[in-house]
Design a protein around this motif. Structure first.
Motif, PDB file in Angstrom:
ATOM      1  N   ASN A  21       0.806  -1.225   0.000  1.00  0.00           N
ATOM      2  CA  ASN A  21       0.000   0.000   0.000  1.00  0.00           C
ATOM      3  C   ASN A  21       0.839   1.273   0.000  1.00  0.00           C
ATOM      4  O   ASN A  21       0.295   2.365  -0.083  1.00  0.00           O
ATOM      5  CB  ASN A  21      -0.926   0.027   1.219  1.00  0.00           C
ATOM      6  N   ALA A  22       2.194   1.142   0.125  1.00  0.00           N
ATOM      7  CA  ALA A  22       3.057   2.325   0.174  1.00  0.00           C
ATOM      8  C   ALA A  22       2.928   3.092  -1.139  1.00  0.00           C
ATOM      9  O   ALA A  22       2.930   2.496  -2.210  1.00  0.00           O
ATOM     10  CB  ALA A  22       4.504   1.912   0.397  1.00  0.00           C
ATOM     11  N   ALA A  23       2.786   4.376  -1.021  1.00  0.00           N
ATOM     12  CA  ALA A  23       2.611   5.168  -2.241  1.00  0.00           C
ATOM     13  C   ALA A  23       3.421   6.459  -2.158  1.00  0.00           C
ATOM     14  O   ALA A  23       3.492   7.075  -1.095  1.00  0.00           O
ATOM     15  CB  ALA A  23       1.129   5.498  -2.421  1.00  0.00           C
ATOM     16  N   HIS A  46      11.617  31.485 -11.201  1.00  0.00           N
ATOM     17  CA  HIS A  46      11.183  31.334  -9.809  1.00  0.00           C
ATOM     18  C   HIS A  46      11.408  29.876  -9.400  1.00  0.00           C
ATOM     19  O   HIS A  46      11.238  28.961 -10.203  1.00  0.00           O
ATOM     20  CB  HIS A  46       9.713  31.694  -9.636  1.00  0.00           C
ATOM     21  N   THR A  47      11.777  29.696  -8.145  1.00  0.00           N
ATOM     22  CA  THR A  47      12.037  28.353  -7.635  1.00  0.00           C
ATOM     23  C   THR A  47      10.922  27.908  -6.701  1.00  0.00           C
ATOM     24  O   THR A  47      10.595  28.610  -5.744  1.00  0.00           O
ATOM     25  CB  THR A  47      13.394  28.325  -6.903  1.00  0.00           C
ATOM     26  N   PHE A  48      10.338  26.771  -7.003  1.00  0.00           N
ATOM     27  CA  PHE A  48       9.318  26.156  -6.149  1.00  0.00           C
ATOM     28  C   PHE A  48       9.957  25.039  -5.330  1.00  0.00           C
ATOM     29  O   PHE A  48      10.874  24.369  -5.814  1.00  0.00           O
ATOM     30  CB  PHE A  48       8.195  25.550  -7.005  1.00  0.00           C
ATOM     31  N   TRP A  49       9.421  24.828  -4.134  1.00  0.00           N
ATOM     32  CA  TRP A  49       9.879  23.703  -3.313  1.00  0.00           C
ATOM     33  C   TRP A  49       8.957  22.501  -3.527  1.00  0.00           C
ATOM     34  O   TRP A  49       7.734  22.646  -3.515  1.00  0.00           O
ATOM     35  CB  TRP A  49       9.878  24.072  -1.824  1.00  0.00           C
ATOM     36  N   LEU A  50       9.564  21.342  -3.727  1.00  0.00           N
ATOM     37  CA  LEU A  50       8.806  20.099  -3.872  1.00  0.00           C
ATOM     38  C   LEU A  50       9.146  19.200  -2.684  1.00  0.00           C
ATOM     39  O   LEU A  50      10.320  19.039  -2.348  1.00  0.00           O
ATOM     40  CB  LEU A  50       9.178  19.370  -5.166  1.00  0.00           C
ATOM     41  N   HIS A  51       8.128  18.601  -2.058  1.00  0.00           N
ATOM     42  CA  HIS A  51       8.351  17.714  -0.909  1.00  0.00           C
ATOM     43  C   HIS A  51       7.818  16.317  -1.207  1.00  0.00           C
ATOM     44  O   HIS A  51       6.737  16.181  -1.792  1.00  0.00           O
ATOM     45  CB  HIS A  51       7.645  18.255   0.339  1.00  0.00           C
ATOM     46  N   SER A  52       8.571  15.333  -0.768  1.00  0.00           N
ATOM     47  CA  SER A  52       8.118  13.942  -0.868  1.00  0.00           C
ATOM     48  C   SER A  52       7.422  13.593   0.439  1.00  0.00           C
ATOM     49  O   SER A  52       8.072  13.405   1.469  1.00  0.00           O
ATOM     50  CB  SER A  52       9.338  13.033  -1.098  1.00  0.00           C
ATOM     51  N   THR A  53       6.103  13.543   0.407  1.00  0.00           N
ATOM     52  CA  THR A  53       5.348  13.362   1.655  1.00  0.00           C
ATOM     53  C   THR A  53       4.608  12.023   1.706  1.00  0.00           C
ATOM     54  O   THR A  53       3.776  11.822   2.589  1.00  0.00           O
ATOM     55  CB  THR A  53       4.314  14.507   1.835  1.00  0.00           C
ATOM     56  N   GLY A  54       4.883  11.144   0.765  1.00  0.00           N
ATOM     57  CA  GLY A  54       4.236   9.833   0.786  1.00  0.00           C
ATOM     58  C   GLY A  54       5.010   8.862   1.657  1.00  0.00           C
ATOM     59  O   GLY A  54       5.854   9.276   2.467  1.00  0.00           O
ATOM     60  N   ASP A  55       4.750   7.570   1.490  1.00  0.00           N
ATOM     61  CA  ASP A  55       5.527   6.582   2.255  1.00  0.00           C
ATOM     62  C   ASP A  55       6.319   5.668   1.314  1.00  0.00           C
ATOM     63  O   ASP A  55       6.658   4.549   1.676  1.00  0.00           O
ATOM     64  CB  ASP A  55       4.630   5.790   3.219  1.00  0.00           C
ATOM     65  N   ASP A  56       6.597   6.178   0.105  1.00  0.00           N
ATOM     66  CA  ASP A  56       7.486   5.482  -0.819  1.00  0.00           C
ATOM     67  C   ASP A  56       8.299   6.535  -1.579  1.00  0.00           C
ATOM     68  O   ASP A  56       7.897   7.705  -1.652  1.00  0.00           O
ATOM     69  CB  ASP A  56       6.664   4.632  -1.800  1.00  0.00           C
TER      70      ASP A  56
ATOM     71  N   ASN B  32       5.999   9.398 -10.285  1.00  0.00           N
ATOM     72  CA  ASN B  32       5.497   8.028 -10.153  1.00  0.00           C
ATOM     73  C   ASN B  32       4.295   7.944  -9.211  1.00  0.00           C
ATOM     74  O   ASN B  32       3.819   6.862  -8.906  1.00  0.00           O
ATOM     75  CB  ASN B  32       6.619   7.086  -9.690  1.00  0.00           C
ATOM     76  N   GLU B  33       3.812   9.105  -8.735  1.00  0.00           N
ATOM     77  CA  GLU B  33       2.583   9.120  -7.929  1.00  0.00           C
ATOM     78  C   GLU B  33       1.395   8.754  -8.823  1.00  0.00           C
ATOM     79  O   GLU B  33       0.373   8.268  -8.344  1.00  0.00           O
ATOM     80  CB  GLU B  33       2.380  10.527  -7.335  1.00  0.00           C
ATOM     81  N   GLY B  34       1.577   9.002 -10.119  1.00  0.00           N
ATOM     82  CA  GLY B  34       0.509   8.686 -11.063  1.00  0.00           C
ATOM     83  C   GLY B  34      -0.409   9.865 -11.296  1.00  0.00           C
ATOM     84  O   GLY B  34      -0.300  10.882 -10.607  1.00  0.00           O
ATOM     85  N   PRO B  35      -1.340   9.713 -12.240  1.00  0.00           N
ATOM     86  CA  PRO B  35      -2.221  10.832 -12.565  1.00  0.00           C
ATOM     87  C   PRO B  35      -3.212  11.112 -11.432  1.00  0.00           C
ATOM     88  O   PRO B  35      -3.524  10.200 -10.666  1.00  0.00           O
ATOM     89  CB  PRO B  35      -2.928  10.361 -13.832  1.00  0.00           C
ATOM     90  N   PRO B  36      -3.747  12.343 -11.319  1.00  0.00           N
ATOM     91  CA  PRO B  36      -3.419  13.474 -12.179  1.00  0.00           C
ATOM     92  C   PRO B  36      -2.091  14.114 -11.778  1.00  0.00           C
ATOM     93  O   PRO B  36      -1.759  14.154 -10.584  1.00  0.00           O
ATOM     94  CB  PRO B  36      -4.573  14.433 -11.922  1.00  0.00           C
ATOM     95  N   ASP B  37      -1.320  14.604 -12.789  1.00  0.00           N
ATOM     96  CA  ASP B  37      -0.058  15.279 -12.501  1.00  0.00           C
ATOM     97  C   ASP B  37      -0.326  16.560 -11.721  1.00  0.00           C
ATOM     98  O   ASP B  37      -1.391  17.161 -11.850  1.00  0.00           O
ATOM     99  CB  ASP B  37       0.661  15.637 -13.803  1.00  0.00           C
TER     100      ASP B  37
END
Lengths: 66, 166
Positions: A21-23, A46-56, B32-37
């Motif tokens: 179920n990890a996504a 302009h620079t945007f911040w991206l965060h990985s907030t899932g569990d994979d 790789n989260e998949g759609p929607p982007d």
């Protein structure tokens, strides 16, 4: 002995379910930027911040111009 | 690749070309989260005559901090002229992260000019780049202005410099 075996199997089973179920999840806390007045024929950025907030692990595959 | 809990920066470069008026762009981030982007949105008001904006005129409206030769060029001054009838407070909204720091006047009195300055970071002096900074005013429209900053570095080769020196 049987109890230990059953507990271990349950634990492994739960881990497998959790892993299945990890996504990955991308969160962009501020996703809009207003440049205001900009001169023609120029490059601005302009620079945007991206965060990985899932569990994979999150993979950024492509960024397509809008 | 971003591990769980990690962060990264995404720089969006907008080339204004010969656009006019209000332009909105929505670059799409495919993962790789998949759609929607997911999207980020940039909004701009592209002006054909940046030397006659309101309530402020920035001169020069594009900053070129290029360096041709050995003499280090690491800063540039510019002028903000308040062409309105009220004093304006200036706030820096965005600056070229890691490349430069921008100093702006806190207030520009009505009808007056004030000076700003951009200082290039030591790490950026050997680099050619195109960035920008953005400031906001406290007028009714909370007007924003983005000033492009360009740097090209061309130094003579070391051997040529030695030859010249002899």
């Amino acid at each position: 002995m049987k109890k230990v075996l059953i507990t271990t199997l349950l634990f492994v089973g739960l881990l497998a379910v959790a892993s299945a179920n990890a996504a990955p999840r991308l969160t962009v806390p501020v996703s809009e930027f207003d440049f205001g007045y900009v001169p023609q024929n120029s490059n601005v950025s302009h620079t945007f911040w991206l965060h990985s907030t899932g569990d994979d692990t999150l993979r950024i595959l492509n960024v397509k111009p809008g | 690749m971003l591990a769980v809990g990690d962060s990264t920066r995404l720089e969006i470069i907008f080339s204004t070309k010969r656009y006019t008026n209000r332009i909105t762009k929505r670059p799409r981030i495919e993962t790789n989260e998949g759609p929607p982007d997911k999207n980020v949105t940039i909004i701009s008001q592209v002006v054909r005559r940046p030397d006659s904006t309101y309530p402020v005129i920035v001169k020069p409206y594009k900053l070129d901090v290029s360096q041709f030769g050995e003499k280090v060029r690491d800063e540039m001054k510019f002028t903000l002229t308040n062409v309105s009838e009220t004093n304006l407070t200036v706030t820096l909204v965005d600056e070229p992260y890691g490349y430069a720091t921008v100093q702006l006047p806190e207030v520009i009195e009505a009808g007056k000019s004030a000076e700003g300055i951009i200082h290039l970071n030591a790490d950026a002096l050997d680099q050619s780049f195109e960035k920008s900074f953005t400031f906001e005013l406290d007028d009714e429209q909370t007007s924003r202005f983005t000033v492009p900053v360009k740097r090209t570095v061309r130094k003579p080769p070391a051997s040529a410099a030695q030859t010249t020196g002899q």
